[in-house]
Design a protein around this motif. Structure first.
Motif, short mmCIF file in Angstrom:
data_model
loop_
_atom_site.label_atom_id
_atom_site.label_comp_id
_atom_site.label_asym_id
_atom_site.label_seq_id
_atom_site.Cartn_x
_atom_site.Cartn_y
_atom_site.Cartn_z
N THR A 445 0.84 -1.19 0.00
CA THR A 445 0.00 0.00 0.00
C THR A 445 0.87 1.24 0.00
O THR A 445 2.00 1.21 0.50
CB THR A 445 -0.94 0.01 1.23
OG1 THR A 445 -1.70 1.23 1.23
CG2 THR A 445 -0.14 -0.09 2.52
N ASP A 480 -8.94 -4.32 -2.33
CA ASP A 480 -9.88 -3.75 -3.29
C ASP A 480 -10.83 -4.85 -3.74
O ASP A 480 -10.83 -5.96 -3.20
CB ASP A 480 -9.14 -3.12 -4.48
CG ASP A 480 -8.21 -4.10 -5.19
OD1 ASP A 480 -8.42 -5.33 -5.07
OD2 ASP A 480 -7.27 -3.65 -5.87
N ALA A 481 -11.65 -4.55 -4.75
CA ALA A 481 -12.68 -5.50 -5.18
C ALA A 481 -12.09 -6.83 -5.63
O ALA A 481 -12.69 -7.88 -5.42
CB ALA A 481 -13.51 -4.87 -6.30
N SER A 482 -10.91 -6.80 -6.23
CA SER A 482 -10.31 -8.03 -6.75
C SER A 482 -9.81 -8.96 -5.64
O SER A 482 -9.56 -10.14 -5.89
CB SER A 482 -9.14 -7.69 -7.69
OG SER A 482 -8.06 -7.11 -6.96
N ARG A 483 -9.68 -8.43 -4.41
CA ARG A 483 -9.12 -9.22 -3.31
C ARG A 483 -10.14 -9.53 -2.21
O ARG A 483 -9.80 -10.21 -1.24
CB ARG A 483 -7.93 -8.47 -2.71
CG ARG A 483 -6.73 -8.43 -3.64
CD ARG A 483 -5.72 -7.40 -3.22
NE ARG A 483 -4.45 -7.56 -3.94
CZ ARG A 483 -3.51 -6.64 -4.02
NH1 ARG A 483 -3.69 -5.46 -3.43
NH2 ARG A 483 -2.38 -6.87 -4.68
N VAL A 497 -11.01 -0.33 4.04
CA VAL A 497 -10.56 0.07 2.70
C VAL A 497 -10.19 1.54 2.73
O VAL A 497 -10.80 2.34 3.45
CB VAL A 497 -11.65 -0.19 1.64
CG1 VAL A 497 -11.84 -1.68 1.42
CG2 VAL A 497 -12.97 0.47 2.02
N ARG A 499 -7.79 3.43 -0.39
CA ARG A 499 -7.73 3.94 -1.77
C ARG A 499 -8.88 3.43 -2.63
O ARG A 499 -9.31 4.13 -3.55
CB ARG A 499 -6.40 3.54 -2.39
CG ARG A 499 -5.20 4.32 -1.85
CD ARG A 499 -3.93 3.86 -2.54
NE ARG A 499 -3.68 2.45 -2.28
CZ ARG A 499 -3.02 1.64 -3.12
NH1 ARG A 499 -2.59 2.11 -4.28
NH2 ARG A 499 -2.81 0.38 -2.81
N ALA A 500 -9.36 2.21 -2.35
CA ALA A 500 -10.45 1.66 -3.17
C ALA A 500 -11.68 2.54 -3.13
O ALA A 500 -12.52 2.50 -4.03
CB ALA A 500 -10.79 0.25 -2.69
N SER A 504 -11.70 6.83 -5.80
CA SER A 504 -12.79 6.66 -6.77
C SER A 504 -13.41 8.01 -7.11
O SER A 504 -13.47 8.92 -6.28
CB SER A 504 -13.86 5.73 -6.20
OG SER A 504 -15.01 5.73 -7.01
N ALA A 510 -18.64 3.56 -4.92
CA ALA A 510 -17.56 2.58 -4.72
C ALA A 510 -17.74 1.86 -3.38
O ALA A 510 -17.58 0.63 -3.29
CB ALA A 510 -16.21 3.26 -4.78
N TYR A 511 -18.10 2.63 -2.35
CA TYR A 511 -18.33 2.01 -1.04
C TYR A 511 -19.45 0.98 -1.11
O TYR A 511 -19.33 -0.14 -0.61
CB TYR A 511 -18.65 3.06 0.01
CG TYR A 511 -19.24 2.44 1.26
CD1 TYR A 511 -18.43 1.81 2.18
CD2 TYR A 511 -20.62 2.42 1.44
CE1 TYR A 511 -18.98 1.18 3.29
CE2 TYR A 511 -21.18 1.80 2.55
CZ TYR A 511 -20.36 1.17 3.47
OH TYR A 511 -20.90 0.53 4.55
N LEU A 514 -18.36 -2.19 -2.94
CA LEU A 514 -17.43 -3.00 -2.14
C LEU A 514 -18.14 -3.65 -0.96
O LEU A 514 -17.90 -4.82 -0.63
CB LEU A 514 -16.28 -2.12 -1.64
CG LEU A 514 -15.24 -1.72 -2.68
CD1 LEU A 514 -14.37 -0.59 -2.13
CD2 LEU A 514 -14.37 -2.91 -3.06
#
Length: 525
Positions: A445, A480-483, A497, A499-500, A504, A510-511, A514
């Motif tokens: 990060t 992030d969404a991928s993890r 979270v 930066r995710a 945005s 985004a919140y 997620l």
């Protein structure tokens, strides 16, 4: 819940045991092999000595030849280089001199060429559990050739007295001797208190950890002395406890944990092993191998033995009974309000710049917004302002714990969240009974500069296995969404979270995405 421990590492880390063979099977190479394999490492052996040994006697000690000792070291280094090395019984001064030269030249050259560090743990074995000495009647062995070559040395009471050349009568002398040995050999020292000696207590196994310098570890825990106290298990089956401890430390370090962590985990491993130990002969029996320790009761209580900062005892913070949910961390008041409007029920305001204009006003407004939206707003670092405006909670990093008035925070019934980056920090945090613990940083990060390396999913799994059900656990760092789904597989309660959401173009949207992904992630397989 799926266990990630076996799936996250394609290869087991290689750990060497350079030690003597115990024909009775309870200590030495045999104990090291069992321990290293039990802790998911691949064990390699360099046998220094053959012993005719049982649970009641050591009848013959026969060193291997110089050629055989060096051939084992060189052969293994070419194909199976170690992540960590445990050194046990060295039969004579000649073996000490030979091995120290090999470490200084051959191993050092290997590390330099490959850009790696190899932890070297020395257990200076001098006497067997049955009471027989391994070095016969010869003069005291000189371990100073190992100066500057070790990560840790783990003497018991008798061995520490021999190494510093004086009788140790009380705990203060024991501590001083450990510090003197640390300076003499330029290494960290774990002075064990399990055997009868100045550190012995009827109800506790107390070890003194003198730390000089450890990489990837908080400055608060460098150049310090700590007392690690575990419950003493009433058992005569203690054959190979020292071997098991030192090989467990090497194994845990080979798995990527820092020295402080390795010591804490290894002590828990030995405690569990003694609990389930068994007799096989007329003398002390061996320890059981019980796998990676996950019972918090087996882990040591950590306290300060020096004048450095320490945390208060007998303190407890507001309990949080409901889940925190997806937990955004923001630095701007406008983003905090946007996310509260989007449905966030837990959120943290982290303003890094203490010179921020209108800092106090922003914190006061954030706390008011939390009440308006019936949300848990945590204030990062600025605990006095959080107290002044009666925030729901405060979040503190490990270093900040020592500057804050924790008693005032607890007395005001504010919730306390604590950042932790290692077993050692987690154990210290748990001793003051916080409201939740943040585990991180899990992935790389850019939001903070950290002394610790990214923890990764394997470490997160271990932390969750130990602390799940004791405190709400929040994973943070590069998520992030991928993890989302892989993090949830560990069983961690919730995620934070940064930066995710904050980077945005539509933080509120985004919140919500997620949060939905976190709640709906399928981890049933």
């Amino acid at each position: 819940m799926a266990n990630l421990e076996l799936t996250l590492s394609a290869l087991k880390p290689v750990v060497w045991s350079i030690a003597g063979s115990d024909s009775g099977g309870g200590a030495g190479i045999q104990a090291d092999l069992a321990t290293m394999n039990d802790l998911a490492c691949h064990a390699c052996t360099v046998i220094t000595t053959l012993t005719a040994q049982s649970s009641v006697a050591v009848n013959l000690v026969e060193p291997v030849s110089d050629e055989m000792l060096l051939a084992q070291l060189d052969t293994l280094l070419q194909d199976l280089p170690p992540k960590a090395i445990k050194i046990g019984l060295l039969a004579n001064q000649h073996q000490i001199d030979l091995l120290s030269r090999w470490l200084a030249l051959d191993l050092h050259d290997h590390m330099k060429r490959n850009g790696t560090e190899v932890a070297v743990i020395l257990d200076p074995v001098m006497i067997a559990s049955c009471g027989d000495r391994f070095d016969g009647d010869e003069s005291r062995l000189d371990f100073t050739p190992f100066t500057g070559l070790l990560t840790l040395i783990t003497p018991n009471a008798f061995e520490l007295g021999e190494l510093v050349g004086r009788t140790l009568d009380d705990m203060s002398q024991y501590h001083l001797a450990a510090k003197d040995l640390s300076q003499l050999l330029e290494t960290n020292v774990l002075a064990k208190g399990g055997d009868k000696g100045p550190a012995w207590r009827a109800n506790a196994a107390q070890d003194i950890f003198v730390c000089t310098r450890v990489t990837a570890c908080s400055e608060m825990h460098q150049h310090r002395s700590f007392l690690l106290s575990s419950q003493r298990i009433p058992s005569n089956n203690n054959h190979g406890t020292g071997c098991t401890l030192s090989s467990a430390i090497a194994s845990v370090m080979a798995s990527g944990f820092v020295l402080h962590d390795a010591i804490a985990v290894a002590k828990a491993y030995v405690t569990a092993g003694i609990k389930h130990s068994y007799p096989v002969g007329e003398g002390p029996g061996p320890l059981s191998r019980t796998g990676w320790p996950n019972d918090l009761n087996d882990f040591p209580i950590i306290s300060s033995l020096d004048d450095g900062p320490s945390l208060p005892s007998g303190i407890k913070f507001k309990a949080i009974d409901e889940r925190l949910g997806l937990y955004p961390v923001v630095s701007q008041l406008s983003q905090l309000e946007t996310l509260l409007r989007a449905g966030a029920k837990t959120i943290q305001l982290r303003i890094k710049d203490a010179g921020e204009p209108h800092l106090e006003d922003k914190i006061a407004q954030a706390i008011t917004l939390g009440r308006d939206y019936q949300a848990k707003v945590f204030i990062n670092d600025y605990w006095e302002l959080a107290l002044k405006y009666n925030a729901y909670g405060v979040h503190l990093g490990q270093e900040d714990l020592y500057d804050a008035d924790l008693n005032r925070i607890a007395d005001a019934n504010l919730a306390l969240g604590i950042s932790s980056h290692s077993y050692f920090e987690l154990l210290l945090a748990s001793q003051i009974m916080p409201s939740y613990i943040a585990l991180g940083h899990i992935f790389p990060t850019t939001t903070k500069v950290m002394p610790s390396a990214p923890q990764g999913l394997m470490k997160l799994q271990h932390y969750v296995n130990l602390f799940k059900g004791h405190y709400p656990l929040v994973a943070i760092g590069g998520i992030d969404a991928s993890r989302i789904e892989t993090v949830k597989l560990t069983g961690v309660d919730d995620v934070a979270v940064v930066r995710a959401v904050t980077e945005s173009e539509q933080p509120g949207v985004a919140y919500q995405a997620l949060s939905s992904a976190w709640e709906q992630a399928d981890v049933s397989q």
